[in-house]
Design a protein around this motif. Structure first.
Motif, mmCIF file in Angstrom:
data_model
loop_
_atom_site.group_PDB
_atom_site.id
_atom_site.type_symbol
_atom_site.label_atom_id
_atom_site.label_comp_id
_atom_site.label_asym_id
_atom_site.label_seq_id
_atom_site.Cartn_x
_atom_site.Cartn_y
_atom_site.Cartn_z
ATOM 1 N N GLU A 99 46.553 34.714 33.949
ATOM 2 C CA GLU A 99 47.105 33.364 34.154
ATOM 3 C C GLU A 99 46.912 32.863 35.580
ATOM 4 O OE1 GLU A 99 51.091 33.549 32.596
ATOM 5 O OE2 GLU A 99 50.371 33.234 30.542
ATOM 6 N N ALA A 100 46.624 33.775 36.505
ATOM 7 C CA ALA A 100 46.331 33.371 37.884
ATOM 8 C C ALA A 100 44.844 33.047 38.059
ATOM 9 C CB ALA A 100 46.746 34.478 38.842
ATOM 10 N N GLY A 101 44.067 33.165 36.987
ATOM 11 C CA GLY A 101 42.638 32.849 37.074
ATOM 12 C C GLY A 101 41.759 34.019 37.460
ATOM 13 N N ILE A 102 42.342 35.221 37.412
ATOM 14 C CA ILE A 102 41.567 36.438 37.706
ATOM 15 C C ILE A 102 41.072 36.956 36.356
ATOM 16 C CG2 ILE A 102 41.666 38.771 38.663
ATOM 17 C CD1 ILE A 102 44.214 37.536 40.273
ATOM 18 N N THR A 103 39.781 36.803 36.114
ATOM 19 C CA THR A 103 39.252 37.072 34.774
ATOM 20 C C THR A 103 38.608 38.446 34.641
ATOM 21 O OG1 THR A 103 37.354 35.752 35.461
ATOM 22 C CG2 THR A 103 38.973 34.657 34.065
ATOM 23 N N THR A 104 38.423 39.133 35.780
ATOM 24 C CA THR A 104 37.873 40.492 35.746
ATOM 25 C C THR A 104 38.577 41.318 36.823
ATOM 26 O OG1 THR A 104 35.686 39.547 35.226
ATOM 27 C CG2 THR A 104 35.739 41.872 35.822
ATOM 28 N N VAL A 105 38.946 42.554 36.490
ATOM 29 C CA VAL A 105 39.516 43.449 37.505
ATOM 30 C C VAL A 105 38.832 44.812 37.425
ATOM 31 C CG1 VAL A 105 41.775 42.312 37.414
ATOM 32 C CG2 VAL A 105 41.397 44.391 36.065
ATOM 33 N N ARG A 106 38.764 45.452 38.593
ATOM 34 C CA ARG A 106 38.238 46.816 38.641
ATOM 35 C C ARG A 106 39.379 47.735 39.029
ATOM 36 N NH1 ARG A 106 33.897 49.318 42.911
ATOM 37 N NH2 ARG A 106 35.491 48.516 44.315
ATOM 38 N N ASP A 107 39.798 48.580 38.106
ATOM 39 C CA ASP A 107 40.863 49.546 38.384
ATOM 40 C C ASP A 107 40.253 50.713 39.146
ATOM 41 O OD1 ASP A 107 43.480 51.034 37.909
ATOM 42 O OD2 ASP A 107 42.000 52.369 37.017
ATOM 43 N N VAL A 108 40.796 50.975 40.347
ATOM 44 C CA VAL A 108 40.251 52.047 41.183
ATOM 45 C C VAL A 108 41.199 53.237 41.259
ATOM 46 C CG1 VAL A 108 38.706 50.640 42.602
ATOM 47 C CG2 VAL A 108 41.124 50.815 43.211
ATOM 48 N N GLY A 109 41.960 53.445 40.181
ATOM 49 C CA GLY A 109 42.818 54.615 40.146
ATOM 50 C C GLY A 109 44.161 54.291 39.541
ATOM 51 N N CYS A 110 44.453 54.956 38.415
ATOM 52 C CA CYS A 110 45.744 54.762 37.759
ATOM 53 C C CYS A 110 46.217 56.127 37.294
ATOM 54 C CB CYS A 110 45.588 53.816 36.565
ATOM 55 S SG CYS A 110 44.530 54.475 35.264
ATOM 56 N N GLY A 148 44.458 39.350 28.737
ATOM 57 C CA GLY A 148 44.264 39.978 30.039
ATOM 58 C C GLY A 148 42.852 39.782 30.525
ATOM 59 N N PRO A 149 42.598 40.177 31.761
ATOM 60 C CA PRO A 149 41.239 40.084 32.299
ATOM 61 C C PRO A 149 40.363 41.190 31.716
ATOM 62 C CG PRO A 149 42.655 41.261 33.830
ATOM 63 C CD PRO A 149 43.535 40.834 32.690
ATOM 64 N N GLN A 150 39.069 41.056 31.867
ATOM 65 C CA GLN A 150 38.199 42.194 31.537
ATOM 66 C C GLN A 150 38.502 43.310 32.542
ATOM 67 O OE1 GLN A 150 33.981 41.408 31.127
ATOM 68 N NE2 GLN A 150 33.494 43.588 31.369
ATOM 69 N N VAL A 151 38.673 44.523 32.045
ATOM 70 C CA VAL A 151 39.056 45.654 32.895
ATOM 71 C C VAL A 151 37.907 46.640 33.000
ATOM 72 C CG1 VAL A 151 40.661 47.588 33.180
ATOM 73 C CG2 VAL A 151 41.476 45.452 32.168
ATOM 74 N N LEU A 152 37.588 47.034 34.225
ATOM 75 C CA LEU A 152 36.688 48.163 34.459
ATOM 76 C C LEU A 152 37.519 49.271 35.078
ATOM 77 C CD1 LEU A 152 34.544 45.901 34.125
ATOM 78 C CD2 LEU A 152 33.226 47.011 35.918
ATOM 79 N N SER A 153 37.351 50.493 34.602
ATOM 80 C CA SER A 153 38.180 51.600 35.084
ATOM 81 C C SER A 153 37.342 52.766 35.588
ATOM 82 C CB SER A 153 39.090 52.091 33.957
ATOM 83 O OG SER A 153 39.723 53.298 34.347
ATOM 84 N N CYS A 154 37.870 53.452 36.613
ATOM 85 C CA CYS A 154 37.190 54.645 37.139
ATOM 86 C C CYS A 154 37.698 55.912 36.466
ATOM 87 C CB CYS A 154 37.390 54.755 38.647
ATOM 88 S SG CYS A 154 39.077 55.156 39.140
ATOM 89 N N GLY A 155 38.649 55.785 35.531
ATOM 90 C CA GLY A 155 39.272 57.019 35.016
ATOM 91 C C GLY A 155 40.135 57.613 36.125
#
Ligand SMILES: [Zn+2]
Length: 407
Positions: free
Chosen positions: A108-119, A138-145
């Motif tokens: 909703e803030a206009g962030i359409t893609t995120v890269r998760d760098v650690g969860c 939600g945004p498209q999510v890329l994850s590093c595992g």
């Protein structure tokens, strides 16, 4: 599923990379792709959305986010209130609802893609699946595992986030484990972390052989690699071994020649200014005084490196590394405070971050790009802060679909 056709007219276009001028334009999307951005012809096309002079920018991309259901401290003002003694015990699974709420706030803030760098564990991969299946917005999510780290004190604090490994062969195995788990890219700790008192972030935390093994194994399989890099020595080895993105990278101003190497190789700097403000200022009372003092020095260095990187022609990306969710564009405000132009900051939050993620299909408003769009009142090239003003958001389009419509 993207709707067939979307026409936005009477729009100002800005992506920080292209000069669209001030004249109103009509942006046409077909099957999720931008097909034209011509000047308005003076009449409103059939079925068009009249933006009345609002500005269209590419959907923002957060290149450094931690998708954490348990993250309440840094995401102040978001998620459930802190637990009090004697209250009803909270279910572990509550965290997944927090994740869903977070994903919605980000989109909703206009962030359409995120890269998760650690969860923790595989939360970002689960969220990615939920978004891709249409279960939650939600945004498209890329994850590093998991983050690959040497055996280190941080491994005690971040047990569910790290995969500790030692020696080149074990590093290769650790990379393969992340790919098996569904990672989109690989992240490793080239140096210690500023948030762990028992770690000194100055020396390289892995040997050159270990970093080289991680990068070579990931690249061989076609995956990009991010390095957490604070001190100069670990940063140097990661760059020389061909890492794709340097996270934090605050020491680079000390050796401009390394920035030249980054520019030449096309490696991207994700300066994460906000995280240094967090540790040095916003959440200073939550950390040991040794770490706060260190963060104050690092904060100054991070801003010096921002300008040195711009000077060297290094691609810069937007990485929030902070909270609350949806607030990532504060990073662009800080870049402008630090001396970048508004166009350079906007490009960092869009094209620069797309480059960091290896996503060539988005990040500008060029014909042929994926239609991830944010429509805001005001002009971010005049005042970058409109990108971080939720009240200014009019429309968000993800892959051609209107996902937020506040006309
Ligand atoms: Zn981080």
């Amino acid at each position: 599923m993207s709707s067939a056709r979307l026409v936005l007219c009477n729009a100002r276009l800005a992506d920080g990379s292209t000069d669209f001028g001030q004249e109103p334009r009509t942006l046409v999307v077909e099957d999720g792709v931008i097909v034209s951005t011509d000047l308005d012809r003076g009449t409103t096309p059939e079925g068009a959305v009249d933006l009345a002079g609002a500005t269209v920018v590419p959907g923002l991309i957060d290149a450094h986010m931690h998708v954490l259901s348990s993250e309440i401290t840094r995401n102040s003002g978001f998620g459930p209130p802190p637990e009090l003694k004697g209250g009803e015990p909270r279910a572990r699974e509550l965290g997944y609802f927090v994740l869903a709420a977070m994903a919605k706030a980000v989109l909703e803030a206009g962030i359409t893609t995120v890269r998760d760098v650690g969860c923790d564990n595989r939360e970002a991969i689960v969220l990615r699946q939920a978004v891709n299946l249409g279960v939650v917005p939600g945004p498209q999510v890329l994850s590093c595992g998991r983050i690959i780290s040497a055996t280190s004190p941080g491994g005690v604090l971040f047990d569910a986030m790290y995969r500790q490994a030692d020696g080149a062969d074990e590093m290769r195995r650790a990379v393969r484990e992340q790919l098996r788990a569904g990672a989109d890219f690989i992240k490793f700790m080239a140096t210690g972390a500023r948030s762990v008192e028992l770690e000194n972030p100055e020396p390289a935390q892995m040997t050159r052989e270990e970093m080289g093994a991680i990068i070579a194994e990931a690249h061989r399989m076609g995956f990009r690699v991010a390095a957490h890099a604070e001190g100069l020595e670990g940063t140097r080895v990661a760059i020389e071994e061909g890492v794709d993105t340097i996270e934090h990278g605050l020491s680079l101003h000390r050796e401009p020649a390394l920035l030249d190497v980054m520019a030449e190789k096309g490696s991207v700097l994700v300066p994460t200014l906000s995280t240094f403000h967090d540790l040095a200022e916003r959440f200073a009372e939550k950390f040991t005084s040794k770490l706060v003092d260190q963060a104050k020095r690092q904060l100054e260095e991070a801003y010096e490196t921002l300008l040195a990187a711009r000077q060297a022609g290094v691609t810069i990306a937007m990485g929030h590394d902070s909270g609350p969710p949806g607030d990532a564009a504060i990073e662009l405000v800080r870049m402008v405070d630090g001396g970048l132009s508004t166009a350079e900051a906007l490009a960092a939050g869009t094209a620069g971050s797309a480059t960091a993620l290896g996503l060539t299909d988005r990040g500008t408003l060029q014909v042929g790009k994926r239609a991830d769009l944010l429509v805001v009142d005001g002009d971010p090239l005049t005042d970058i802060r409109v990108l971080n003003d939720r009240a200014a958001v009019r429309i968000v389009v993800k892959n051609g679909d209107l996902v937020v419509d506040r006309r």
